[in-house]
Enzyme design. Structure first.
Site, PDB file in Angstrom:
ATOM      1  N   ARG A  75      49.107  14.450 -18.916  1.00 27.80           N
ATOM      2  CA  ARG A  75      50.357  13.810 -18.461  1.00 27.80           C
ATOM      3  C   ARG A  75      50.146  13.229 -17.071  1.00 27.80           C
ATOM      4  NH1 ARG A  75      53.947  11.978 -21.383  1.00 27.80           N
ATOM      5  NH2 ARG A  75      54.309  13.936 -22.488  1.00 27.80           N
ATOM      6  N   ARG A 101      42.924   8.802 -26.672  1.00 27.03           N
ATOM      7  CA  ARG A 101      43.137   9.670 -25.498  1.00 27.03           C
ATOM      8  C   ARG A 101      42.777  11.125 -25.747  1.00 27.03           C
ATOM      9  NH1 ARG A 101      49.723  10.381 -24.619  1.00 27.03           N
ATOM     10  NH2 ARG A 101      50.277  10.810 -26.775  1.00 27.03           N
ATOM     11  N   HIS A 171      48.001   3.135 -20.164  1.00 28.42           N
ATOM     12  CA  HIS A 171      49.337   3.730 -19.952  1.00 28.42           C
ATOM     13  C   HIS A 171      49.442   4.299 -18.531  1.00 28.42           C
ATOM     14  CE1 HIS A 171      52.728   6.394 -20.577  1.00 28.42           C
ATOM     15  NE2 HIS A 171      52.749   6.259 -21.888  1.00 28.42           N
ATOM     16  N   ASP A 215      62.869   3.022 -21.201  1.00 32.50           N
ATOM     17  CA  ASP A 215      61.722   2.977 -22.114  1.00 32.50           C
ATOM     18  C   ASP A 215      61.766   1.616 -22.807  1.00 32.50           C
ATOM     19  OD1 ASP A 215      59.607   3.508 -23.748  1.00 32.50           O
ATOM     20  OD2 ASP A 215      60.449   5.314 -24.671  1.00 32.50           O
ATOM     21  N   GLU A 274      52.865  -0.212 -18.009  1.00 33.90           N
ATOM     22  CA  GLU A 274      51.715  -0.113 -18.906  1.00 33.90           C
ATOM     23  C   GLU A 274      51.257  -1.493 -19.377  1.00 33.90           C
ATOM     24  OE1 GLU A 274      52.849   2.614 -22.053  1.00 33.90           O
ATOM     25  OE2 GLU A 274      54.275   3.556 -20.699  1.00 33.90           O
TER      26      GLU A 274
HETATM   27  C1  BG6 Z   1      55.645   5.476 -23.416  1.00 36.97           C
HETATM   28  C2  BG6 Z   1      56.555   5.322 -24.607  1.00 36.97           C
HETATM   29  O1  BG6 Z   1      54.665   4.490 -23.458  1.00 36.97           O
HETATM   30  O2  BG6 Z   1      55.013   6.746 -23.477  1.00 36.97           O
HETATM   31  C3  BG6 Z   1      57.579   6.451 -24.590  1.00 36.97           C
HETATM   32  O3  BG6 Z   1      57.185   4.048 -24.572  1.00 36.97           O
HETATM   33  C4  BG6 Z   1      56.876   7.790 -24.586  1.00 36.97           C
HETATM   34  O4  BG6 Z   1      58.432   6.329 -25.738  1.00 36.97           O
HETATM   35  C5  BG6 Z   1      55.907   7.835 -23.406  1.00 36.97           C
HETATM   36  O5  BG6 Z   1      57.823   8.827 -24.477  1.00 36.97           O
HETATM   37  C6  BG6 Z   1      55.083   9.121 -23.343  1.00 36.97           C
HETATM   38  O6  BG6 Z   1      54.422   9.345 -24.539  1.00 36.97           O
HETATM   39  P1  BG6 Z   1      53.598  10.669 -24.772  1.00 36.97           P
HETATM   40  O7  BG6 Z   1      53.109  10.604 -26.210  1.00 36.97           O
HETATM   41  O8  BG6 Z   1      52.462  10.656 -23.792  1.00 36.97           O
HETATM   42  O9  BG6 Z   1      54.555  11.809 -24.525  1.00 36.97           O
END
Ligand code: BG6
Length: 301
Positions: A75, A101, A171, A215, A274
């Site tokens: 994260r 990933r 991302h 989002d 992103e």
């Molecule tokens: C973003 C999406 O790119 O990533 C969101 O648009 C999503 O909808 C977010 O919640 C995080 O995704 P993840 O799979 O890493 O929890």
């Protein structure tokens, strides 16, 4: 030091630039330090975790609650989203944002550029595991160049007999003083899909500001974005190539509480901008063809 790290260092370490170490959770990382900047790349997932130009605050954000386990998403930093963006289009049991990933990547090259930047290249090819999730033969190359700017590029090659279509994103999670007080420039007048409003298509008026869960997939945009952060007196520029979508995400209060790897109070400190190809902008790659998705991230004052 484990045998894996020793052997990586023997083949690929660059004195004064790059060495392999055990990072968070014991995961193998490339620790990059040069005259321009410092950066960390976690090898499982080919995940850029940090980037800090000399004399600047960290540019990328990472959660204090992230898991650091091989095969699990991290994260923060720059998760690599491929070969689909978000939920799988037909099978919700498949992992969100694809498998790049969470896959094990191999180091293929390290180098110092003529401008004194440090380059690291990682690669991934299809395997029984990837083909069980997505049936196509492929080769990916992920290249990180750490200089005054951070350049990240995902090259996706089709080594099979038929065309494939894929979504993708670099991302990036950016560190900001207060998400509620920043503005994001470069998307004015563009259309986006609002994922917090049932995917409705809307048009952006003025710069993007954030005051609730956000989002959005901005469509058909190749523009660079600038995150203007008056609290820290800095602007982060995200320029891109091979990308027609830009995704802006902040989970705000309720969604933060629902995510185990995101602290309830952390959302003001981050915003995702992103570099993507998602929704209407997914890319089709012909046999023997290639597509490159690139972001160049830097502090512009
Ligand atoms: C973003 C999406 O790119 O990533 C969101 O648009 C999503 O909808 C977010 O919640 C995080 O995704 P993840 O799979 O890493 O929890």
């Amino acid at each position: 030091m484990t045998d894996q790290l020793q052997s990586l260092n023997r083949r690929f370490a660059l004195a004064g630039h790059l060495q392999f170490k055990a990072g968070p959770g014991g995961l193998a990382v490339a620790d990059i330090n040069n005259e321009h900047a410092a950066a960390t790349v976690v090898l499982p997932g080919a995940h850029v975790l940090s980037f800090q130009p000399r004399g600047q605050r960290p540019v990328l954000w990472a959660s204090a609650h992230s898991r650091f386990e091989s095969g699990q998403p991290i994260r923060g930093g720059i998760p690599l989203v491929w070969p689909w963006f978000g939920a799988h289009p037909t099978d919700p049991a498949k992992p969100a944002h694809g498998f790049a990933r969470t896959s094990l990547w191999a180091v293929s090259e390290t180098a110092v550029t003529s401008g004194g930047a440090t380059r690291l290249r990682l690669s991934l090819a299809d395997s029984d595991e990837t083909r069980s999730l997505w049936p196509h033969p492929f080769q990916l190359e992920f290249t990180v160049t750490v200089g005054v700017d951070l350049q990240v590029e995902l090259a996706m090659r089709n080594v099979g007999q038929s065309a494939f279509t894929c979504g993708a994103a670099l991302h990036s999670y950016f560190a900001v003083s207060d998400a509620g007080r920043i503005s994001i420039h470069g998307l004015e007048g563009g259309d986006y899909l609002d994922k917090v409003d049932g995917g409705r298509r809307k048009t952006q008026a003025g710069p993007v500001t954030i005051a609730a869960e956000t989002d959005r997939i901005y469509l058909d945009t190749t523009a660079a974005c600038v995150i203007d952060d008056p609290g820290w007196g800095r602007r982060i520029r995200v320029a891109k190539l091979g990308s027609r979508s830009t995704v802006v995400w902040n989970p705000w209060v309720d969604k933060s509480r629902r995510m185990a790897d995101f602290g309830d109070e952390e959302y003001p400190g981050m915003v995702c901008v992103e570099t993507a190809n998602a929704a209407d902008d997914v890319v089709t790659v012909a046999p023997a063809g290639e597509h490159r998705l690139q972001a160049v991230i830097g502090v512009v004052g």
